[in-house]
Design a protein around this motif. Structure first.
Motif, mmCIF file in Angstrom:
data_model
loop_
_atom_site.group_PDB
_atom_site.id
_atom_site.type_symbol
_atom_site.label_atom_id
_atom_site.label_comp_id
_atom_site.label_asym_id
_atom_site.label_seq_id
_atom_site.Cartn_x
_atom_site.Cartn_y
_atom_site.Cartn_z
ATOM 1 N N MET A 1 0.841 -1.179 0.000
ATOM 2 C CA MET A 1 0.000 0.000 0.000
ATOM 3 C C MET A 1 0.887 1.244 0.000
ATOM 4 N N PRO A 2 0.510 2.244 -0.781
ATOM 5 C CA PRO A 2 1.270 3.495 -0.756
ATOM 6 C C PRO A 2 1.181 4.157 0.622
ATOM 7 N N GLN A 3 2.203 4.909 0.981
ATOM 8 C CA GLN A 3 2.237 5.597 2.265
ATOM 9 C C GLN A 3 1.916 7.073 2.074
ATOM 10 N N PRO A 4 1.157 7.678 2.992
ATOM 11 C CA PRO A 4 0.803 9.096 2.854
ATOM 12 C C PRO A 4 1.978 10.004 3.215
ATOM 13 N N VAL A 5 1.898 11.225 2.716
ATOM 14 C CA VAL A 5 2.867 12.249 3.097
ATOM 15 C C VAL A 5 2.532 12.759 4.494
ATOM 16 N N VAL A 6 1.245 12.961 4.744
ATOM 17 C CA VAL A 6 0.777 13.458 6.031
ATOM 18 C C VAL A 6 -0.648 12.936 6.251
ATOM 19 N N SER A 7 -1.031 12.782 7.525
ATOM 20 C CA SER A 7 -2.402 12.359 7.822
ATOM 21 C C SER A 7 -2.845 12.961 9.150
ATOM 22 N N ARG A 8 -4.156 12.976 9.320
ATOM 23 C CA ARG A 8 -4.746 13.499 10.551
ATOM 24 C C ARG A 8 -5.934 12.624 10.932
ATOM 25 N N ALA A 9 -6.039 12.302 12.211
ATOM 26 C CA ALA A 9 -7.140 11.467 12.694
ATOM 27 C C ALA A 9 -7.892 12.198 13.798
ATOM 28 N N GLU A 10 -9.210 11.964 13.825
ATOM 29 C CA GLU A 10 -10.056 12.517 14.874
ATOM 30 C C GLU A 10 -11.074 11.460 15.286
ATOM 31 N N ALA A 11 -11.571 11.580 16.502
ATOM 32 C CA ALA A 11 -12.605 10.678 16.998
ATOM 33 C C ALA A 11 -13.663 11.508 17.705
ATOM 34 N N ALA A 12 -14.907 11.018 17.656
ATOM 35 C CA ALA A 12 -16.004 11.732 18.310
ATOM 36 C C ALA A 12 -17.112 10.757 18.660
ATOM 37 N N ASP A 13 -17.855 11.099 19.700
ATOM 38 C CA ASP A 13 -19.058 10.345 20.037
ATOM 39 C C ASP A 13 -20.220 10.939 19.258
ATOM 40 N N LEU A 14 -21.044 10.082 18.708
ATOM 41 C CA LEU A 14 -22.266 10.480 18.021
ATOM 42 C C LEU A 14 -23.398 9.921 18.867
ATOM 43 N N SER A 15 -23.943 10.733 19.716
ATOM 44 C CA SER A 15 -24.894 10.349 20.763
ATOM 45 C C SER A 15 -24.158 9.466 21.776
ATOM 46 N N THR A 16 -24.902 8.787 22.599
ATOM 47 C CA THR A 16 -24.264 7.903 23.582
ATOM 48 C C THR A 16 -24.007 6.526 23.000
ATOM 49 N N ARG A 17 -24.455 6.296 21.778
ATOM 50 C CA ARG A 17 -24.394 4.966 21.183
ATOM 51 C C ARG A 17 -23.202 4.753 20.263
ATOM 52 N N PHE A 18 -22.934 5.703 19.367
ATOM 53 C CA PHE A 18 -21.950 5.502 18.313
ATOM 54 C C PHE A 18 -20.656 6.249 18.590
ATOM 55 N N ARG A 19 -19.566 5.642 18.184
ATOM 56 C CA ARG A 19 -18.245 6.273 18.202
ATOM 57 C C ARG A 19 -17.788 6.309 16.742
ATOM 58 N N VAL A 20 -17.298 7.468 16.311
ATOM 59 C CA VAL A 20 -16.885 7.659 14.920
ATOM 60 C C VAL A 20 -15.428 8.097 14.896
ATOM 61 N N TYR A 21 -14.671 7.492 13.998
ATOM 62 C CA TYR A 21 -13.273 7.842 13.792
ATOM 63 C C TYR A 21 -13.105 8.261 12.339
ATOM 64 N N GLN A 22 -12.294 9.288 12.123
ATOM 65 C CA GLN A 22 -12.017 9.744 10.762
ATOM 66 C C GLN A 22 -10.525 9.959 10.598
ATOM 67 N N ASN A 23 -9.986 9.467 9.506
ATOM 68 C CA ASN A 23 -8.592 9.701 9.160
ATOM 69 C C ASN A 23 -8.566 10.259 7.742
ATOM 70 N N VAL A 24 -7.851 11.362 7.569
ATOM 71 C CA VAL A 24 -7.662 11.963 6.248
ATOM 72 C C VAL A 24 -6.165 12.021 6.002
ATOM 73 N N ALA A 25 -5.747 11.466 4.880
ATOM 74 C CA ALA A 25 -4.321 11.424 4.532
ATOM 75 C C ALA A 25 -4.118 12.042 3.155
ATOM 76 N N TRP A 26 -2.994 12.698 2.967
ATOM 77 C CA TRP A 26 -2.651 13.314 1.686
ATOM 78 C C TRP A 26 -1.531 12.500 1.037
ATOM 79 N N TYR A 27 -1.728 12.163 -0.243
ATOM 80 C CA TYR A 27 -0.778 11.356 -1.009
ATOM 81 C C TYR A 27 -0.268 12.134 -2.208
#
Length: 123
Positions: free
Chosen positions: A1-27
């Motif tokens: 798999m290609p490797q990114p130059v830079v990336s950023r990750a965040e996490a958040a609760d969506l109500s008391t039920r769901f947990r969401v994670y997001q990663n955005v990477a630049w190639y």
């Protein structure tokens, strides 16, 4: 798999039920596209499906070109987290959702969150 130059990750609760994670990477070049292409190929080769543990491909190009929706199943396939990966220009966007109650992510909500993240990456 290609490797990114830079990336950023965040996490958040969506109500008391769901947990969401997001990663955005630049190639560089077509690295984000190459990543999604290889991910789709690996899911096709190794996807478990059904009642096993592992990765289960669900849909390709469902939110546009270079997108894939898949599940990570566990507890003998009874529980799962959902992932959307998308190449948007030079960006790779990955959004993951888990569910603390049922162990089954809401894929409609996940797709909506991924679509919003893709729009931000395209801007």
């Amino acid at each position: 798999m290609p490797q990114p130059v830079v990336s950023r990750a965040e996490a958040a609760d969506l109500s008391t039920r769901f947990r969401v994670y997001q990663n955005v990477a630049w190639y560089r070049g077509d690295g984000a596209h190459a990543y999604v292409t290889e991910l789709k190929a690996q899911l096709a080769r190794c996807g478990v499906g059904g009642y096993d543990e592992g990765f289960d491909p669900v849909a390709e190009d469902h939110l546009g070109p270079d997108t894939v929706l898949f599940l990570r199943t566990y507890d003998e396939g009874d529980r799962y987290v959902g992932y959307v990966a998308a190449a948007v220009g030079h960006y790779l966007v990955v959004v993951m959702m888990s569910d603390s109650y049922l162990g089954a992510a809401d894929l409609t909500t996940l797709n909506g969150l991924a679509g919003t993240a893709m729009s931000r990456a395209a801007a």
